[in-house]
Write a protein that holds these residues in place. Structure first.
Motif, mmCIF file in Angstrom:
data_model
loop_
_atom_site.group_PDB
_atom_site.id
_atom_site.type_symbol
_atom_site.label_atom_id
_atom_site.label_comp_id
_atom_site.label_asym_id
_atom_site.label_seq_id
_atom_site.Cartn_x
_atom_site.Cartn_y
_atom_site.Cartn_z
ATOM 1 N N SER A 61 24.077 19.552 -16.524
ATOM 2 C CA SER A 61 25.430 19.277 -17.003
ATOM 3 C C SER A 61 25.877 17.917 -16.483
ATOM 4 N N PRO A 62 26.950 17.352 -17.058
ATOM 5 C CA PRO A 62 27.488 16.093 -16.525
ATOM 6 C C PRO A 62 27.933 16.226 -15.073
ATOM 7 N N GLU A 63 28.423 17.407 -14.699
ATOM 8 C CA GLU A 63 28.836 17.613 -13.309
ATOM 9 C C GLU A 63 27.651 17.511 -12.360
ATOM 10 N N ASP A 64 26.502 18.069 -12.780
ATOM 11 C CA ASP A 64 25.298 17.943 -11.953
ATOM 12 C C ASP A 64 24.900 16.480 -11.799
ATOM 13 N N LEU A 65 25.017 15.728 -12.882
ATOM 14 C CA LEU A 65 24.630 14.319 -12.852
ATOM 15 C C LEU A 65 25.530 13.518 -11.915
ATOM 16 N N ALA A 66 26.833 13.812 -11.955
ATOM 17 C CA ALA A 66 27.783 13.040 -11.152
ATOM 18 C C ALA A 66 27.759 13.424 -9.680
ATOM 19 N N SER A 67 27.284 14.634 -9.370
ATOM 20 C CA SER A 67 27.343 15.119 -7.989
ATOM 21 C C SER A 67 26.115 14.747 -7.169
ATOM 22 N N GLN A 68 25.188 13.983 -7.724
ATOM 23 C CA GLN A 68 23.984 13.598 -6.994
ATOM 24 C C GLN A 68 23.718 12.107 -7.191
ATOM 25 N N THR A 69 22.832 11.576 -6.389
ATOM 26 C CA THR A 69 22.481 10.155 -6.467
ATOM 27 C C THR A 69 20.980 9.936 -6.606
ATOM 28 N N GLU A 70 20.204 11.015 -6.564
ATOM 29 C CA GLU A 70 18.750 10.863 -6.647
ATOM 30 C C GLU A 70 18.322 10.437 -8.050
ATOM 31 N N VAL A 71 18.917 11.048 -9.068
ATOM 32 C CA VAL A 71 18.613 10.701 -10.455
ATOM 33 C C VAL A 71 19.638 9.668 -10.920
ATOM 34 N N GLU A 72 19.191 8.453 -11.215
ATOM 35 C CA GLU A 72 20.090 7.417 -11.709
ATOM 36 C C GLU A 72 20.348 7.626 -13.201
ATOM 37 N N TYR A 73 21.448 7.068 -13.689
ATOM 38 C CA TYR A 73 21.781 7.201 -15.104
ATOM 39 C C TYR A 73 22.537 5.960 -15.557
ATOM 40 N N GLU A 124 24.067 8.567 -27.747
ATOM 41 C CA GLU A 124 24.675 9.365 -28.806
ATOM 42 C C GLU A 124 23.768 10.545 -29.155
ATOM 43 N N SER A 125 24.392 11.682 -29.430
ATOM 44 C CA SER A 125 23.641 12.923 -29.633
ATOM 45 C C SER A 125 22.654 12.870 -30.802
ATOM 46 N N PRO A 126 22.959 12.231 -31.965
ATOM 47 C CA PRO A 126 21.937 12.196 -33.029
ATOM 48 C C PRO A 126 20.671 11.454 -32.606
ATOM 49 N N LYS A 127 20.822 10.351 -31.903
ATOM 50 C CA LYS A 127 19.659 9.612 -31.422
ATOM 51 C C LYS A 127 18.886 10.436 -30.402
ATOM 52 N N MET A 147 14.265 15.552 -23.376
ATOM 53 C CA MET A 147 15.082 16.690 -23.777
ATOM 54 C C MET A 147 16.552 16.373 -23.545
ATOM 55 N N LYS A 148 17.391 17.075 -24.282
ATOM 56 C CA LYS A 148 18.843 16.953 -24.146
ATOM 57 C C LYS A 148 19.347 18.090 -23.275
ATOM 58 N N VAL A 149 20.215 17.761 -22.319
ATOM 59 C CA VAL A 149 20.761 18.783 -21.430
ATOM 60 C C VAL A 149 22.285 18.694 -21.451
ATOM 61 N N GLY A 150 22.907 19.831 -21.240
ATOM 62 C CA GLY A 150 24.361 19.867 -21.118
ATOM 63 C C GLY A 150 25.075 19.701 -22.446
ATOM 64 N N ARG A 151 26.379 19.688 -22.358
ATOM 65 C CA ARG A 151 27.249 19.559 -23.525
ATOM 66 C C ARG A 151 27.482 18.084 -23.838
ATOM 67 N N ASN A 152 28.054 17.819 -25.013
ATOM 68 C CA ASN A 152 28.477 16.461 -25.345
ATOM 69 C C ASN A 152 29.718 16.097 -24.537
ATOM 70 N N LEU A 153 29.763 14.851 -24.097
ATOM 71 C CA LEU A 153 30.861 14.420 -23.237
ATOM 72 C C LEU A 153 32.119 14.090 -24.020
ATOM 73 N N ASP A 154 32.002 13.796 -25.309
ATOM 74 C CA ASP A 154 33.171 13.476 -26.122
ATOM 75 C C ASP A 154 32.853 13.797 -27.574
ATOM 76 N N ALA A 155 33.789 13.481 -28.454
ATOM 77 C CA ALA A 155 33.598 13.699 -29.890
ATOM 78 C C ALA A 155 34.052 12.446 -30.632
ATOM 79 N N LYS A 156 33.189 11.903 -31.468
ATOM 80 C CA LYS A 156 33.511 10.707 -32.241
ATOM 81 C C LYS A 156 32.653 10.698 -33.491
ATOM 82 N N GLY A 157 32.568 9.555 -34.161
ATOM 83 C CA GLY A 157 31.823 9.520 -35.407
ATOM 84 C C GLY A 157 31.338 8.128 -35.748
#
Length: 836
Positions: free
Chosen positions: A602-614, A671-674, A687-697
């Motif tokens: 999830s995005p929370e997992d990503l933000a709560s650690q520093t081992e995996v960069e993004y 972006e989710s389609p890519k 692979m894709k993990v977690g939910r989408n962070l926002d909604a746009k088009g």
């Protein structure tokens, strides 16, 4: 005297007018001439309407304004406005700026924009009409200034008297503008004047249908003088004869403009000045600016101004009136009225700009040796979409790749690059690509309805699968459940032992021969000496054995006889039924399927650690989203990325390669389609993990106010409704997968936690408590019955029962209070708890 002069020249003429009593008729009047008297010989056609500005501020409920002016008169009007509104709660003037030209105004607005990008900005613009028009046009053309957050209220000498040229000079729906018009083109007098002017002066060329405010005021000023002199000459013809001489005369002598200081005499005023001034103030007529009337001080009265407004989705139109008598009267809010749209040139070949990005636009592979030309050189989702839109619009197009290979963002000079820049510079007519609709881009170009919905997603490298270990059979249940089960087993055994000791129904009467130790029924034959013994099957070991047999679903050779004991058995059987069923159902997934352990879910997992960069694409829509987000989670992620500049990538292909080569130490925000498309391509290791962070088009882009946009919107909506866009997406996503089903299957088996099976523990605990309560009731009831039968106190009976419960069975013949009972024929169990 008649004329429109500057503020500085007006002082001189105004002084001469009052000194020599020569009436001075002017279309406008400086604000600094405030305290007019009946001896004032200056008469103005200009309406005093600073109260109209105040009424509009109150009507809009503005609590703060930005005031821009260009003259001393503007500062005086600001003082009038501020003195009137100072009593309103929370009202204040946010900023004040005196300008010389439109460049000063735009530089000031840019500073305001930088300090407050997203807040509403209410601007009172106090300057001449032409300067106000230049400022607003420069604002519209400046890409660094927003539009939706600005609202101009035009004030000052001529800027708020908006003429007809505003509708053609200011682009449709560019910015919010409110102002006033003094010429009502719907009045018959104005229509007749325009018709007369077209007939007489059509040969001169020019726009004979336009009437500026200055022209209308000067026209009315001339006819005010004509009307006044006509009435004066009819009433006093001698005045007309005197004026025919040319120079001004007093009683036959020429008017002396110099004072005779030697005789201490002032200049001699004009003898006809008072008469002409009084007739001028009594004039009542209809002019181009409406009804013309003056008060005793020579100021305009009983006038009406039209309130006009332009919003972001409407042309300039009247929304009400303001008069010095009745004040503000708004009739309606501006409707969405669009100007006459330009026709699409069907014979023109339109330029469509795009960018190489799988699967949207790709170079067609040249496997067969065929040389492709024109639009056939490319393929992809956006190429097919361009074909469908062109067919709907019945136009031809040429597909070109953007020169700098970027989508479009502002550089340090505030200029747009990429596809957005090409649209602004008219180098392309449309942009059909995976370009996200953002508020910043919407200020510079127009977007169609979204042809694809999406959101920011997280792409990581697919983790290595793990095979089950030796003790994987313990995995279906968490450690806390296993510990809880052990304690539950011990608790059930102890409770069963206790309730069996308390309940009289668990005790059996046994008659044993002293020699053979065999048990006989009560009243059995033989001459042997018999002893009566009370026995209980549920010793502590037997209780543990019963609970274990039930848990293993194997049964036991002893069963409870009392109600309380059977309650314990029932709740324990129910407990083990649910627990074993859940364990069995979950065990198969853990023992037969290889598990995939993902470090980020999830995005929370990503933000709560520093081992995996993004990171994400530099200066893209995702980059802009994080840089401007006010959400705490996204702010934290932006601070992490911004402190490590190397996490940003120049293209999505570079980011995807980095994900695959990082061994799980880098995640890409994409972006989710890519993301979905990449996960379907070889080597199938993302692979894709977690939910989408926002909604746009994604939307099709054109230059501002392009005639293509309306039909593009209709085409996109039709393609959505008839399912063509769904077919396109399936063609380029689902039908082109290169990964096997087993590669895509998420094989993660989730262990059961205590919260999943907490209910059976509650039932077990409740059953144990109920069993204890029933055992206590049985104990009390049996003690009461024995006390009544033996006619002894209840306390003595309960003490005897308690001694039996605590001490186990005893010789029944030595009992004082118990009558012989029928002997149980069952043989004594080898583990039966007895006491002889």
């Amino acid at each position: 005297m008649l004329g429109a002069v500057s503020s500085n020249a007006f002082d001189t003429l105004y002084s001469y007018s009052n000194t020599f009593h020569v009436p001075f008729v002017t279309p406008w009047f400086p604000e600094k001439v405030l305290n007019a008297t009946t001896e004032d010989y200056a008469i103005t056609l200009w309406p005093d309407y600073h109260k109209a500005i105040i009424d509009m501020v109150v009507r809009y409920e503005w609590d703060k304004v930005i005031y821009i002016y260009d003259s001393h008169d503007g500062l005086i009007r600001l003082q009038q406005i501020d003195e009137t509104l100072i009593g309103r709660q929370n009202f204040h003037v946010e900023a004040v700026k005196r300008i010389i030209n439109e460049t000063d105004a735009i530089e000031f607005l840019l500073r305001i924009e930088k300090m407050n990008t997203w807040g509403n900005k209410y601007i009172i613009l106090d300057c001449p009409a032409e300067l106000a028009k230049k400022i607003i046009i420069s604002h519209v053309r400046n890409e660094r200034l927003g539009r939706r957050t600005y609202h101009y209220l035009l004030s000052g000498l001529a800027s708020s008297i908006m003429d007809d040229e505003w509708e053609t000079s200011i682009p449709y729906g560019s910015v919010n503008i409110t102002g006033f018009k003094i010429v009502d083109r719907n009045r018959k007098f104005v229509k007749d004047f325009l018709e007369m002017r077209r007939r007489r002066f059509s040969s001169l060329g020019g726009n004979q249908n336009s009437i500026s405010a200055q022209f209308a005021l000067m026209y009315d000023a001339v006819f005010v003088i004509v009307e006044a002199f006509n009435k004066l000459f009819k009433k006093k013809p001698e005045v007309g004869e005197s004026l025919k001489r040319g120079p001004l005369f007093n009683n036959g002598s020429r008017l002396d403009c110099y004072a005779n200081y030697s005789n201490n005499t002032w200049v001699t005023p004009w003898e006809h000045g008072d008469k002409i001034s009084k007739h001028l103030r009594k004039v009542e007529m209809e002019g181009l600016t409406g009804d013309v009337k003056f008060n005793e001080h020579g100021r305009r009265r009983n006038f009406t101004l039209q309130v006009v407004k332009m919003s972001l989705n409407s042309v300039l139109q009247r929304v009400g009136n303001w008069s010095d008598v009745y004040g503000l009267s708004l009739e309606f809010e501006p409707k969405t009225i669009k100007p006459i749209e330009q026709e699409i040139d069907r014979n023109k070949t339109y330029i469509v700009t795009s960018i190489i990005e799988e699967p949207y636009i790709m170079a067609k592979p040249n496997d067969t040796g065929v040389k492709y030309e024109g639009n056939d050189r490319y393929e992809g989702y956006c190429k097919d979409l361009a074909d469908l839109v062109a067919k709907k619009l019945n136009i031809k197009y040429e597909l070109r790749l953007v020169k700098d290979k970027v989508y479009g963002s502002k550089n340090q000079h505030g200029e747009w690059d990429g596809m957005v820049g090409e649209l602004i510079r008219k180098e392309a007519d449309m942009a059909i690509a995976s370009m996200t609709i953002t508020s910043e881009r919407q200020k510079a170009i127009d977007f169609s309805k979204p042809f694809m919905s999406l959101g920011i997603s997280i792409m990581i490298k697919k983790p290595v699968k793990q095979k089950p270990g030796v003790f994987s059979f313990l995995n279906p249940l968490s450690k806390e459940i296993w510990v809880s089960v052990i304690f539950s087993y011990l608790a059930v055994s102890v409770v069963l032992f206790i309730v069996s000791r308390f309940s009289p129904y668990e005790w059996k009467l046994l008659h044993c021969e002293e020699e053979s130790q065999r048990s006989y029924p009560v009243g059995g034959g033989g001459g042997h000496s018999l002893s009566t013994t009370v026995a209980n099957d549920f010793s502590i070991l037997n209780s543990l054995w019963f609970a274990l047999g039930a848990f293993m679903q194997q049964g036991c050779d002893i069963t409870p006889r009392s109600i309380s004991g059977r309650i314990v058995g029932c709740v324990w059987w129910f407990f083990t039924l649910i627990l074993i069923s859940s364990y069995t159902a979950n065990l198969a997934a853990f023992l037969t399927v290889e598990r995939m352990v993902t470090p980020i879910n999830s995005p929370e997992d990503l933000a709560s650690q520093t081992e995996v960069e993004y990171g994400t694409l530099t200066n893209g829509s995702t980059w802009e989203f994080f840089s401007k987000s006010q959400i705490t989670l996204f702010n934290k992620m932006w601070e992490f990325m911004n402190s490590r500049k190397h996490v940003f990538v120049k293209s999505y292909d570079e980011g995807i390669r980095r994900v695959r080569d990082s061994k799980g130490k880098y995640a890409l925000l994409i972006e989710s389609p890519k993301n979905d498309y990449t996960n379907e391509r070889q080597p199938c290791d993302t692979m894709k993990v977690g939910r989408n962070l926002d909604a746009k088009g994604f939307g099709i882009a054109t230059a501002l106010h392009s005639p293509l946009m309306k039909e593009i919107n209709l085409a996109v909506l039709e393609l959505i409704e008839n399912g063509e866009l769904t077919k396109l997406k399936n063609r380029w996503w689902s039908y082109r997968t290169e990964c096997k089903q087993s590669d895509k299957q998420d094989a993660l088996g989730n262990e059961l936690s205590l919260s999943h099976v907490a209910g059976i523990f509650y039932i077990l605990i409740g059953g144990l408590i109920l069993a204890m309560a029933v055992a206590l009731l049985e104990f009390c009831y049996k003690s009461h019955m024995e006390a009544m039968r033996a006619k002894i106190p209840l306390t003595d009976a309960m003490k005897a029962k308690a001694r039996l419960t605590i001490g186990g069975g005893r010789d029944f013949d030595n009992g004082r209070y118990y009558a012989p009972a029928e002997v149980d024929q069952d043989q004594v169990h080898s583990n039966t708890h007895t006491q002889v």
